[in-house]
Design a protein around this motif. Structure first.
Motif, PDB file in Angstrom:
ATOM      1  N   GLY A  87      96.924  53.412  66.978  1.00  0.00           N
ATOM      2  CA  GLY A  87      97.010  53.354  65.520  1.00  0.00           C
ATOM      3  C   GLY A  87      96.152  54.433  64.899  1.00  0.00           C
ATOM      4  O   GLY A  87      95.338  55.048  65.573  1.00  0.00           O
ATOM      5  N   SER A 135      95.917  47.392  53.480  1.00  0.00           N
ATOM      6  CA  SER A 135      97.287  47.259  54.000  1.00  0.00           C
ATOM      7  C   SER A 135      97.318  46.686  55.410  1.00  0.00           C
ATOM      8  O   SER A 135      98.327  46.129  55.837  1.00  0.00           O
ATOM      9  N   GLU A 136      96.201  46.802  56.126  1.00  0.00           N
ATOM     10  CA  GLU A 136      96.093  46.263  57.485  1.00  0.00           C
ATOM     11  C   GLU A 136      95.477  44.867  57.495  1.00  0.00           C
ATOM     12  O   GLU A 136      95.193  44.327  58.556  1.00  0.00           O
TER      13      GLU A 136
END
Length: 189
Positions: A59, A130-131
């Motif tokens: 990621g 967002s994670e």
């Protein structure tokens, strides 16, 4: 000038921001806080970049700022539990919340003094949000306006984090470039 901040997914752009000018140089690659000290000390020259390339498969290791197609800035952000901050004795844990750590903000020479660092902090916070991050912490110096050596300015300043909405959550026992570091936090929920 329009600055766009997005997750760091292009290795060459990450290399532009945190890699060496010479491939055989031993530079940070912004992994010192991301990997155990033993691994970081054992990685040299090209191996550091290859480690980052492999890490990116898990990621984005942070966010990059772009002006048009040109990469102009970098911010390292990741869950604290997977960083050395999880075990750091000088920087306290405020609580057991699964916070994300923001530990490096870097703007390319020629692009500084244009507010890009503020875009990077905001973009890093949005990426963490967002994670699913419940909060973001930074560990900047409390330089009280005094000049900081540019090579050490990557940790940011208390004022920079305050402008981004962070609040001081704790003092630390850490000193960086002659200044005390403070734990700044921005709750996202």
């Amino acid at each position: 000038m329009t600055i766009e901040v997005r997750p760091a997914q292009v290795f060459d752009d990450v290399r532009t921001m945190v890699g060496p000018k010479r491939p055989d140089a031993d530079v940070c690659w912004c992994i010192s806080y991301r990997v155990p000290n033993k691994i970081a000390k054992d990685l040299h020259r090209e191996a550091r970049g290859e480690y980052v390339r492999e890490l990116m498969k898990q990621g984005p290791p942070g966010v990059l700022a772009y002006e048009g197609d040109e990469v102009v800035g970098w911010a390292a952000i990741h869950p604290r539990a997977d960083t050395n901050f999880a075990r750091n004795r000088k920087i306290p844990h405020v609580d057991d919340l699964d916070v994300w750590s923001l530990w490096c903000v870097r703007v390319r020479p020629g692009f500084r003094k244009r507010g890009i660092a503020h875009h990077l902090v905001a973009g890093a916070v949005e990426f963490a949000r967002s994670e699913g991050a419940p909060a973001v912490e930074g560990y900047p110096v409390d330089n009280q306006g005094a000049k900081i050596d540019l090579t050490m300015a990557y940790v940011g300043t208390r004022a920079m984090f305050e402008r981004a909405g962070f609040e001081k959550a704790a003092d630390t026992d850490s000193v960086f470039s002659g200044f005390p570091r403070v734990l700044m936090r921005l709750n996202l929920s």
